[in-house]
Design an enzyme around this catalytic site. Structure first.
Site, PDB file in Angstrom:
ATOM      1  N   GLU A 352      31.866  42.385  43.138  1.00 40.70           N
ATOM      2  CA  GLU A 352      31.991  41.345  42.028  1.00 40.70           C
ATOM      3  C   GLU A 352      30.442  40.920  41.588  1.00 40.70           C
ATOM      4  OE1 GLU A 352      33.527  37.768  42.976  1.00 40.70           O
ATOM      5  OE2 GLU A 352      33.979  37.039  40.948  1.00 40.70           O
ATOM      6  N   HIS A 377      38.516  42.440  42.167  1.00 36.48           N
ATOM      7  CA  HIS A 377      37.529  42.550  41.066  1.00 36.48           C
ATOM      8  C   HIS A 377      37.211  44.125  40.910  1.00 36.48           C
ATOM      9  CE1 HIS A 377      37.297  38.532  40.034  1.00 36.48           C
ATOM     10  NE2 HIS A 377      36.877  38.098  41.422  1.00 36.48           N
TER      11      HIS A 377
END
Lengths: 502, 502
Positions: A352, A377
């Protein structure tokens, strides 16, 4: 010539192309085939649509084309400015009605819209508020005037304060501002990632005093499930640190109590709403912790999973990756389950970040080496060709949270989200909402909208949506029999949705 | 369970992963190997660095790490705000000194910095100016007061006007504003792609009256080569529509004249600067033209290439892709060379768009089907898995112009540029500047900076830079003997650069 290249670079790459010359008219059939093959490769590309589905698909495409011609294309605009546009979008309205399967990446502290927190929780008796020196707030339910704390000296009874101020709407709005990132002017309020993350963490701390109050927690969890169910989501895997909770008289409950409450509320909820399958927990520890603290957290998670096998499904490290410890920093703690011969599936946040080539960027590789079941993510995954292949071959799905990535300033125009590359390759993927309360979303429809309209573009179709919904069950932690049940439930909902909208 | 997935999606994907459980400590050697293999895969990853190069590489990495810690990371900021930061960067200063090979994607109308155009060209005698109703300007060199035109009624002699206004610096700055996109406040001046493209096209038209004046053109081309040479670029492939040019007395020269001038100026320049290899032209036609007009342009290009085989290297379609004709729209014109049995290599712009799945987005596929030698921009290529493979297998290099893509608002934070994916895979790639005058750059160093620091991140190293420089010769249109000469020239420059900076 080749020899010269080799000399220049000390490596040899053969060059083929200058042999050929300008091609004639490409064979339209061959061209069609190429485009078809690309279409088949993308997420949902191989899904075969029924006649009714094809009808809805054609309508969706028309709507999308229209949306792209508008003065402002919502996915290109910051979500806080785009939200009102999205709410008016007929595609969004369809997505709200669509059975979306499960939400696999949501944090417990941001599960419920701040409106409920303020309008319900802070209106309860015995709620105290305190304003901190750094312009944040703390809440506390207490039978008597709370003691001053290091960060908070003067506690006031909210009921009294609200009456004194005399403008309950204005006051409540100001409270909401403390609990969410949502604002009309995100660009000036959050000029960079550091500023937005600071506010993000402040909002979590502000909400904690409300959510960890035992009676509020019960209602909060129920409300959280309700918001998902109303958005046609049927299942939840919740990341939670399992905070200790407190009663009005100051009694403190240990983490196990919160787990039991979670189980109890989920059971009550699925009884009230039999079309909701259930909810489970991924235990989360902060990556701000030291190795020995994470070791303790891992051991605790192993024990909790043994004690609550139907509820606790695994473990994750949470918090801002760019400023926390990497998975590799924590390797001694994260190899404990295997060392102890214990079962503790990992569901790691990884990648991320916008940064490339630093230690944080390597988290995607380490998550895979630690055999993560999904990647939270995975924003950085697209520029890791080997990790990308590993992730695809092992069916390790990326949990894509588009609104979160935009609000936390990884990307501004969502058409540039690297998941566009992953979607084009049919990379295993699910859609989730991360922190709905913080971002001003509810359910999964906003994130589905951004993924479907912005990241997928015109290429994404009803097959994409269908695969993304099914993925959320397929890549869930549900055991086989429950998965089968989930598919059957979803299938029924889907058929109803199609017959209603085609 | 598998049966249920198949039922749900009407397609079957086997699921493997839930078999395995949490892995133990990853083998550090295996982990290193994985990371190494990823590093080897990227652009320049296989380049073997000498000891001296390794020393410079280590210094570059240190500098990059430092740059990433700054309050503002230049590639994350709009170039117009980042330019001053970049100019102070020691990495940028090194890149300016580095022999960068050739510039393969530059448009003739934006080759020379606007400072020169204003301070030199507009100070020449007989230069008239006219202000249009839509707040633009036109220039014209003329012996007598020019006639009013449809877009421009009142022509004033610039010399007189400048004297009358009395503030030559302020006046000249205002002239420059008409000829460049550069501004202190790009976010409010250019809220979206439409606005920035409108200004972009206006600036081209404004400059035309200066550049197409025959005596100016000669000096302009020489100056353009000089700006490249000063930035340690040794070769140029210039996209040009070959405008007709005019003399003071109104005489009009046909396109061939401009080609001859180009040849003559290049010869003079390489005589003056023997370390400069030369320059060639890719004939460009506007994608705003109709099919029959493009047919005529293709035929003309075929003829010009026959007549000037050392200068004219191929053909391209230019102008904003999102609003112009697609390559497929123009297929009848573009298949003419093959139909006529003629040689006319293509160097197509393709995929300079954020949109996915529409007709424009398919240009990358059609460019390849028409056997393009390189792809201009190829911004959309990363989400076309098949076209990406074709492009790599055929060694069709992407011409990456990062500053252009940011200024024309395809992407805001360059770390999100899709070329990060291509670079991580070692996709064939060269760096270019597109329209330096419009963006306020000169040479290739700014674009190399953005690619090296922003798009490549910490992963990009001196090997990346070396491969990118060599690529600009390898993927040039130069015939083999000249390529060999180019390599040898570059190699010598490179060795001098390394010994000077390590």
């Amino acid at each position: 010539m080749l020899a010269s290249v080799c000399r220049a670079l000390l490596t040899c790459v053969p060059l083929l192309w200058f042999a050929g010359e300008a091609a004639g008219m490409p064979d339209p059939a061959q061209r069609e085939l190429l485009m078809l093959e690309e279409a088949l490769t993308q997420t949902g590309g191989k899904v075969v649509l029924t006649a009714a589905e094809q009808k809805l698909d054609a309508r969706l495409r028309q709507l999308k084309e229209k949306e792209m011609l508008g003065a402002w294309f919502p996915p290109a605009v910051h979500f806080f400015k785009a939200r009102a546009l999205i709410q008016r979008s007929p595609i969004f309205k369809l997505l709200q009605r669509m059975p979306k399967g499960g939400a696999l990446h949501v944090h417990s502290s941001a599960l419920v819209g701040v409106e409920w927190l303020v309008k319900n929780a802070t209106y309860r008796p015995n709620c105290y508020i305190c304003f901190t020196w750094d312009n944040s707030v703390r809440f506390l339910f207490s039978q008597q005037q709370p003691f001053p704390r290091w960060d908070c000296f003067y506690w006031q009874l909210l009921e009294t304060l609200r009456a004194k101020i005399g403008d309950p709407t204005g006051f409540d709005n100001s409270l909401m501002q403390h609990l969410t990132l949502f604002t009309e002017d995100p660009d000036s309020e959050y000029p960079n990632q550091d500023v937005v993350w600071e506010k993000f963490e402040k909002a979590f701390i502000a909400a904690a005093g409300l959510i960890t109050h035992a009676p509020v927690l019960k209602d909060y969890l129920y409300r959280g499930l309700l918001e998902l169910q109303r958005d046609n989501v049927m299942y939840l895997e919740l990341r939670s640190g399992l905070s200790r909770t407190y009663e009005l008289d100051g009694t403190i409950h240990e983490k196990v109590w919160a787990l039991k409450i979670f189980q109890e509320v989920t059971q009550r909820f699925t009884k009230d709403f039999p079309d909701f399958l259930g909810a489970r927990i991924i235990i989360a520890a902060s990556r701000a912790l030291g190795v020995s603290e994470v070791k303790a957290a891992v051991k605790e998670a192993i024990q909790l999973q043994k004690d609550f096998p139907d509820i606790v499904v695994g473990f994750d490290m949470v918090g801002r990756e760019d400023s926390g410890r990497t998975l590799w920093d924590l390797r001694e703690a994260l190899s404990l389950p295997a060392d102890l011969g214990a079962m503790l599936p990992f569901f790691f946040h990884a990648g991320e970040t916008d940064d490339e080539g630093n230690d944080v960027d390597q988290n995607v590789i380490d998550a895979l080496l630690f055999n993560t079941k999904r990647i939270g993510h995975g924003y950085a995954l697209a520029h890791h060709p080997l990790a990308r292949d590993m992730s695809r071959q092992r069916n390790v799905a990326v949990e894509l949270c588009p609104v979160s990535n935009q609000v936390l300033k990884l990307v501004s125009d969502l058409r540039n989200h690297p998941a566009a590359v992953l979607m084009s390759e049919g990379h295993p993927m699910v859609i989730s909402s991360d922190d709905p309360a913080l971002f001003g979303t509810t359910g999964l429809s906003y994130d589905f909208y951004e993924a479907f309209v912005g990241i997928g573009g015109l290429k994404a179709n009803l097959g994409t949506l269908k695969e993304l919904a099914v993925n959320s069950l397929r890549f869930s932690s549900l055991p086989e029999p429950l998965k089968d049940k989930a598919y059957a439930m979803w299938q029924k909902k889907w058929e109803a949705f199609i017959s209603e909208h085609s």
